[in-house]
Motif scaffolding. Structure first.
Motif, PDB file in Angstrom:
ATOM      1  N   ALA A  44      -3.840  10.128  -3.246  1.00 14.84           N
ATOM      2  CA  ALA A  44      -4.748   9.337  -4.064  1.00 14.84           C
ATOM      3  C   ALA A  44      -3.990   8.342  -4.937  1.00 14.84           C
ATOM      4  N   GLY A  45      -2.856   8.794  -5.490  1.00 14.15           N
ATOM      5  CA  GLY A  45      -2.052   7.903  -6.317  1.00 14.15           C
ATOM      6  C   GLY A  45      -1.448   6.759  -5.511  1.00 14.15           C
ATOM      7  N   PHE A  46      -0.992   7.070  -4.305  1.00 12.32           N
ATOM      8  CA  PHE A  46      -0.447   6.041  -3.412  1.00 12.32           C
ATOM      9  C   PHE A  46      -1.537   5.034  -3.046  1.00 12.32           C
ATOM     10  N   ALA A  47      -2.730   5.538  -2.740  1.00 13.51           N
ATOM     11  CA  ALA A  47      -3.847   4.665  -2.383  1.00 13.51           C
ATOM     12  C   ALA A  47      -4.211   3.745  -3.538  1.00 13.51           C
ATOM     13  N   GLU A  48      -4.256   4.293  -4.733  1.00 10.49           N
ATOM     14  CA  GLU A  48      -4.617   3.484  -5.896  1.00 10.49           C
ATOM     15  C   GLU A  48      -3.584   2.397  -6.167  1.00 10.49           C
ATOM     16  N   LYS A  49      -2.310   2.741  -6.051  1.00 14.77           N
ATOM     17  CA  LYS A  49      -1.241   1.774  -6.335  1.00 14.77           C
ATOM     18  C   LYS A  49      -1.320   0.568  -5.407  1.00 14.77           C
ATOM     19  N   HIS A  50      -1.672   0.807  -4.151  1.00 12.70           N
ATOM     20  CA  HIS A  50      -1.638  -0.273  -3.155  1.00 12.70           C
ATOM     21  C   HIS A  50      -3.027  -0.781  -2.779  1.00 12.70           C
ATOM     22  N   GLY A  51      -4.034  -0.343  -3.493  1.00 11.51           N
ATOM     23  CA  GLY A  51      -5.375  -0.823  -3.220  1.00 11.51           C
ATOM     24  C   GLY A  51      -5.904  -0.391  -1.863  1.00 11.51           C
ATOM     25  N   LEU A  52      -5.597   0.857  -1.477  1.00 17.15           N
ATOM     26  CA  LEU A  52      -5.986   1.375  -0.172  1.00 17.15           C
ATOM     27  C   LEU A  52      -7.106   2.400  -0.320  1.00 17.15           C
ATOM     28  N   GLN A  53      -7.815   2.619   0.761  1.00 17.70           N
ATOM     29  CA  GLN A  53      -8.712   3.765   0.818  1.00 17.70           C
ATOM     30  C   GLN A  53      -7.880   5.019   1.095  1.00 17.70           C
ATOM     31  N   LEU A  54      -8.438   6.169   0.780  1.00 17.58           N
ATOM     32  CA  LEU A  54      -7.676   7.409   0.872  1.00 17.58           C
ATOM     33  C   LEU A  54      -7.259   7.728   2.303  1.00 17.58           C
ATOM     34  N   ARG A  55      -8.141   7.492   3.274  1.00 20.71           N
ATOM     35  CA  ARG A  55      -7.830   7.865   4.662  1.00 20.71           C
ATOM     36  C   ARG A  55      -6.552   7.193   5.175  1.00 20.71           C
ATOM     37  N   PRO A  56      -6.432   5.864   5.152  1.00 21.28           N
ATOM     38  CA  PRO A  56      -5.196   5.270   5.661  1.00 21.28           C
ATOM     39  C   PRO A  56      -3.969   5.649   4.840  1.00 21.28           C
ATOM     40  N   ALA A  57      -4.141   5.806   3.534  1.00 18.75           N
ATOM     41  CA  ALA A  57      -3.006   6.215   2.707  1.00 18.75           C
ATOM     42  C   ALA A  57      -2.489   7.578   3.132  1.00 18.75           C
ATOM     43  N   GLU A  58      -3.410   8.502   3.336  1.00 25.17           N
ATOM     44  CA  GLU A  58      -3.007   9.855   3.746  1.00 25.17           C
ATOM     45  C   GLU A  58      -2.374   9.850   5.137  1.00 25.17           C
ATOM     46  N   LEU A  59      -2.894   9.015   6.037  1.00 27.58           N
ATOM     47  CA  LEU A  59      -2.340   8.967   7.398  1.00 27.58           C
ATOM     48  C   LEU A  59      -0.891   8.485   7.384  1.00 27.58           C
ATOM     49  N   LEU A  60      -0.588   7.462   6.590  1.00 26.41           N
ATOM     50  CA  LEU A  60       0.785   6.964   6.532  1.00 26.41           C
ATOM     51  C   LEU A  60       1.705   8.000   5.895  1.00 26.41           C
ATOM     52  N   LEU A  61       1.262   8.643   4.830  1.00 18.36           N
ATOM     53  CA  LEU A  61       2.093   9.656   4.182  1.00 18.36           C
ATOM     54  C   LEU A  61       2.328  10.858   5.100  1.00 18.36           C
ATOM     55  N   THR A  62       1.307  11.245   5.849  1.00 20.93           N
ATOM     56  CA  THR A  62       1.461  12.353   6.794  1.00 20.93           C
ATOM     57  C   THR A  62       2.462  11.997   7.879  1.00 20.93           C
ATOM     58  N   ALA A  63       2.374  10.770   8.392  1.00 20.09           N
ATOM     59  CA  ALA A  63       3.327  10.332   9.416  1.00 20.09           C
ATOM     60  C   ALA A  63       4.752  10.353   8.877  1.00 20.09           C
ATOM     61  N   CYS A  64       4.945   9.842   7.665  1.00 25.29           N
ATOM     62  CA  CYS A  64       6.286   9.831   7.076  1.00 25.29           C
ATOM     63  C   CYS A  64       6.812  11.241   6.841  1.00 25.29           C
ATOM     64  N   THR A  65       5.919  12.154   6.503  1.00 28.92           N
ATOM     65  CA  THR A  65       6.317  13.548   6.316  1.00 28.92           C
ATOM     66  C   THR A  65       6.734  14.165   7.642  1.00 28.92           C
TER      67      THR A  65
END
Length: 340
Positions: A44-65
């Motif tokens: 949620a914090g990553f999404a807010e910082k970059h003006g993203l919706q939660l779904r794409p933010a979580e997908l990118l973070l999951t991929a990086c993990t």
């Protein structure tokens, strides 16, 4: 169908594009730099910082993990892994992000035209009809990204070279095509007696001087402006370094460069060729072979074998003394040759 053979390796190859673009996007967003020094972020914090919706933010973070770039901890907190902390944080000595940017913005688009390179036997990262070479000073991609990317590759590899070879008997080193001075800086730090000269084009030397000044090595690293195809190399050095230079050129030009290096050396002087050598049987290793293919879209050259280099070195009056291997970035060893 052979039950022991599966298409899984093919899927892994195909998904390489997913992994790279995830890494490139996260780097461009400075995700790993934002998480430096133990900082954390939620989806949620990553999404807010970059003006993203939660779904794409979580997908990118999951991929990086999943790729080992981030670690997910209790409470949904993401933090850098040791690798990301060391090599993906801007300002760190061996920051690799510069090279990621080069591949993403400079090379990736060219691979969409790989078939054109294959059929036409010409580069596609630049237009040979409008530019004299890849290293044109007025190419904005080169000036903004390429030299930074090359420094990212060179600094870590230079550290390995500094530990792999004994430089105690080399007092003065000529770094031919040494723009960025990453090798000279690392080698001078490791070997306090060493002095180096960077030989490169005028605009490259101008881009490099601030790096040498920032390293406080102006008294030990000098500059000589010139073109190794048209100008004689400076004399007075014990060794000549060619690091990731020769793969940029066709065989005739490689031989011309080697001859120029030999002519600049005294008897007993050394030529050090630091490259990603393709195996003599040309069956690998994979990274060297793929980097060689990369030269199809970048230059007129390729990654050569140690045997090929050895033949050209002998023809120039230099005796090869073998390859010292190491696991560098864009280089897997150094071939040493001594002038008769």
């Amino acid at each position: 169908m052979n039950e022991q053979v599966t298409p899984v390796p093919l899927m892994e190859l195909t998904s390489g594009v997913y992994a790279f673009k995830a890494l490139a996007l996260a780097t461009d967003l400075e995700l790993f730099t934002d998480l430096a020094d133990g900082r954390t972020v939620t989806a949620a914090g990553f999404a807010e910082k970059h003006g993203l919706q939660l779904r794409p933010a979580e997908l990118l973070l999951t991929a990086c993990t999943a790729l080992g770039l981030l670690r997910l901890e209790a409470g949904g907190m993401y933090r850098n892994t040791p690798m990301s902390e060391e090599f993906l944080v801007k300002g760190k000595a061996y920051y690799f992000g510069g090279w990621i940017t080069v591949v993403d913005r400079h090379e990736y688009p060219a691979y969409l035209k790989l078939a054109d390179s294959l059929r036409g036997n010409h580069p596609t990262t630049w237009d040979p009809k409008r530019q004299e070479s890849l290293f044109a000073p007025d190419d904005p991609v080169m000036t903004e990204h390429f030299w930074e990317g090359m420094h990212a590759l060179s600094a870590y590899t230079a550290r390995l070279l500094a530990g792999a070879l004994d430089f105690s008997k080399i007092g003065r080193l000529l770094d031919v095509g040494g723009g960025g001075a990453a090798f000279d800086i690392e080698l001078c730090r490791r070997w306090p007696h060493l002095k180096a000269t960077v030989f490169d084009l005028s605009f490259v030397c101008d881009l490099t001087r601030p790096r040498v000044a920032a390293a406080a090595l102006e008294e030990r690293i000098a500059f000589a402006v010139g073109d190794f195809f048209t100008d004689p190399l400076p004399a007075g050095h014990d060794a000549v370094l060619l690091s990731n230079i020769l793969h940029d050129w066709g065989e005739d030009d490689v031989q011309k460069i080697i001859v120029a290096c030999a002519d600049a050396l005294p008897t007993g002087g050394l030529v050090l060729i630091c490259e990603s050598f393709v195996a003599d049987d040309k069956q690998g290793p994979p990274l060297a072979a793929l980097m060689s293919l990369n030269m199809l879209v970048e230059t007129w050259g390729k990654n050569y074998t140690a045997a090929e280099y050895s033949g050209w070195l002998r023809a120039a009056g230099l005796e090869p003394e073998g390859v010292t291997p190491f696991d560098g970035l864009g280089a897997n060893g150094v071939l040493v040759a001594r002038k008769h």
